[in-house]
Design a protein around this motif. Structure first.
Motif, mmCIF file in Angstrom:
data_model
loop_
_atom_site.group_PDB
_atom_site.id
_atom_site.type_symbol
_atom_site.label_atom_id
_atom_site.label_comp_id
_atom_site.label_asym_id
_atom_site.label_seq_id
_atom_site.Cartn_x
_atom_site.Cartn_y
_atom_site.Cartn_z
ATOM 1 N N ILE A 105 -42.699 -20.300 83.412
ATOM 2 C CA ILE A 105 -42.742 -18.920 82.945
ATOM 3 C C ILE A 105 -41.995 -18.145 84.014
ATOM 4 O O ILE A 105 -42.502 -17.927 85.109
ATOM 5 N N ILE A 106 -40.774 -17.758 83.710
ATOM 6 C CA ILE A 106 -39.846 -17.318 84.744
ATOM 7 C C ILE A 106 -39.995 -15.833 85.032
ATOM 8 O O ILE A 106 -40.096 -15.023 84.116
ATOM 9 N N GLY A 107 -39.994 -15.493 86.313
ATOM 10 C CA GLY A 107 -40.026 -14.091 86.704
ATOM 11 C C GLY A 107 -40.396 -13.911 88.157
ATOM 12 O O GLY A 107 -41.346 -14.519 88.639
ATOM 13 N N ASN A 108 -39.626 -13.066 88.853
ATOM 14 C CA ASN A 108 -39.915 -12.732 90.249
ATOM 15 C C ASN A 108 -40.444 -11.319 90.419
ATOM 16 O O ASN A 108 -40.776 -10.908 91.532
ATOM 17 N N SER A 109 -40.510 -10.580 89.331
ATOM 18 C CA SER A 109 -40.930 -9.179 89.410
ATOM 19 C C SER A 109 -42.403 -9.075 89.795
ATOM 20 O O SER A 109 -43.184 -10.005 89.551
ATOM 21 N N PRO A 110 -42.807 -7.951 90.391
ATOM 22 C CA PRO A 110 -44.224 -7.750 90.731
ATOM 23 C C PRO A 110 -45.141 -7.886 89.519
ATOM 24 O O PRO A 110 -46.233 -8.439 89.622
#
Length: 479
Positions: free
Chosen positions: A147-152
């Motif tokens: 589940i891709i994502g680096n956002s806060p």
């Protein structure tokens, strides 16, 4: 050149002249080559080291080429094998192909024939590796790490998944359509103690009201018209594992009562049945509706809402985490470039800027579809704006007044509004527009020359002419 890839080839033939010929020829092609004069020596080497290709004669004393092929299939199944056979021994060649040989050549062979056979075998090996890697990636699609994502906002989701995976508490996942609610449900299940137990999903919005009870709890033969056999419901199918109720807000009110009872008492009765069935099921549900608001209107039972909403996870929309768009887009680009077999390696800065400015009402699912479309349409190695849907290319604000190339002078770009605020993006666009007009004037409207003058491609210039509403002095000009 082939040698740049450091490809290692093993040649096995009891004829020293053949070994010498192939060693010279293959080294000239840039390959690293090792030769042996027996099947035993080849089998020994393959058991110790990795080779990118084996070329072997079939008729050898001791271990024959067929026996060697069988050993290679067991010891190094990724290694392609090209076999050589004497003229008139096609039966052996057919047997070798059945056992997994990539190709065969009849002695005496032409040098060019061997070059082609080697190149094809190595291409097949590379393609198999890519396909295996893709299958591995797709097999992990539902794991939390994918589940891709680096956002806060996504980091909060990841933390919640870690916290709740080890529990059996009911969970409600909220979010717009396309945000990845089912992916989160799978991740919670797979990272929990019941990962090997069933995960059963149902889209509640797709089930006709008259069949809902049967879908949930099953039915007995003859319990209603069309019930020609016993049916096991999804509650029983998910026993010991997870039941995922997608679009739970669409469950009809009469069924909500029976669902509440099944959750509270951990038992249910199939339609037409006379005995209750006990189950141990964890419920994860998802919705893009405001269930509290529906409960206030009497359209959803508040007691069922509280049973389902023990822990709540909210999936952010893509416009709330625009910083994740580049890594998501690149992930989908890699996926579709492999599945379509197209050498599309990257997304241009302009195309990425357009993607990041778009609101994505369909969220991650829409982004995935857009990238798939772009890869399918793109003819170059880079996704250009022209491969994106037209709706993304339309400016959000009214386009500037149409400018004519024949204008004597271009207006000086200015990005300051009435309040004195300076809009950087608008300033860049004004600057670009003015330079394009100037380049077209200098080249008498010849777009190829104007593009060269500006240092951009013909397609990019044509796209910008349309984007900024500039009169095209030569619309028939082709790339």
């Amino acid at each position: 050149m082939a040698g740049d890839a450091k490809i290692n080839i093993l040649v096995a033939d009891d004829e020293a002249s053949i070994c010498e010929l192939l060693e010279i020829m293959l080294k000239r092609e840039g390959y690293a080559v090792e030769t042996v004069n027996s099947g035993e020596a080849a089998a020994s080497l393959i058991g110790k080291r990795s080779f990118d290709l084996l070329i072997t004669d079939i008729a050898m004393p001791g271990i024959t080429g067929i026996e060697l092929l069988t050993k290679v299939t067991r010891l190094a199944p990724e290694t392609p094998v090209v076999v050589m056979t004497a003229h008139g021994s096609t039966e052996s060649a057919v047997e070798a192909m059945k056992l997994g040989a990539t190709d065969y050549l009849t002695k005496p062979f032409q040098i060019d024939e061997m070059k082609i056979a080697v190149a094809n075998a190595l291409k097949a090996r590379a393609l198999e590796r890519e396909n295996r890697q893709l299958r591995s990636e797709l097999g992990k699609t539902f794991s939390m790490d994918n589940i891709i994502g680096n956002s806060p906002a996504m980091q909060l989701v990841f933390e919640m998944i870690k916290k709740v995976s080890g529990t059996k508490t009911n969970i409600m996942i909220l979010g717009e359509s396309g945000t990845g609610k089912e992916l989160v449900a799978h991740a919670i299940h797979r990272n929990g103690s019941a990962a090997s137990a069933p995960f059963v999903a149902i889209n509640c919005a797709a089930v006709p009201e008259g069949l809902f009870e049967s879908e949930l709890f099953g039915h007995k033969k003859g319990s209603f018209t069309g019930a020609t056999a016993d049916k096991v419901g999804i509650f029983e199918q998910a026993n010991g594992g997870t039941l995922f109720l997608d679009e739970v807000g669409d469950i009809p009110l009469p069924i909500q009562v029976k669902l509440l009872r099944a959750i509270q008492q951990k038992m249910f009765r199939p339609v037409g049945g006379t005995e209750d069935i006990t189950v141990d099921v964890r419920i994860i549900c998802a919705t893009n509706k405001n269930l509290e608001e529906l409960a206030g209107k009497g359209q959803f039972r508040d007691d069922l809402f509280y049973r389902l909403n023990v822990i709540q996870i909210r999936m952010p929309s893509l416009r709330e985490r625009r910083e994740d768009i580049p890594i998501l887009a690149e992930h989908f680009l890699r996926k579709f470039s492999v599945t379509m077999g197209k050498p599309v390696k990257s997304i241009s800065k302009e195309a990425m800027r357009i993607l990041q400015q778009y609101d994505f009402p369909g969220n991650v699912r829409e982004l995935e579809n857009l990238v798939e479309r772009a890869v399918a349409l793109e003819t170059q190695s880079v996704v250009l704006p022209e491969s994106l849907p037209q709706k993304l290319l339309m400016p959000k604000t009214p386009a500037p007044a149409t400018a004519s190339v024949s204008s004597a002078a271009s207006p000086a770009p200015s990005a300051a509004d009435a309040s004195g605020k300076i809009d950087l993006e608008q300033g860049v666009e004004d600057f670009e527009r003015a330079h394009i007009i100037k380049a077209l004037e200098k080249t008498n409207g010849v777009k190829k020359k104007a593009a060269a003058l500006l240092g951009i491609s013909f397609r990019s210039l044509r796209y910008r002419i349309e984007k900024y509403g500039i009169d095209d002095p030569n619309p028939e000009e082709k790339e």
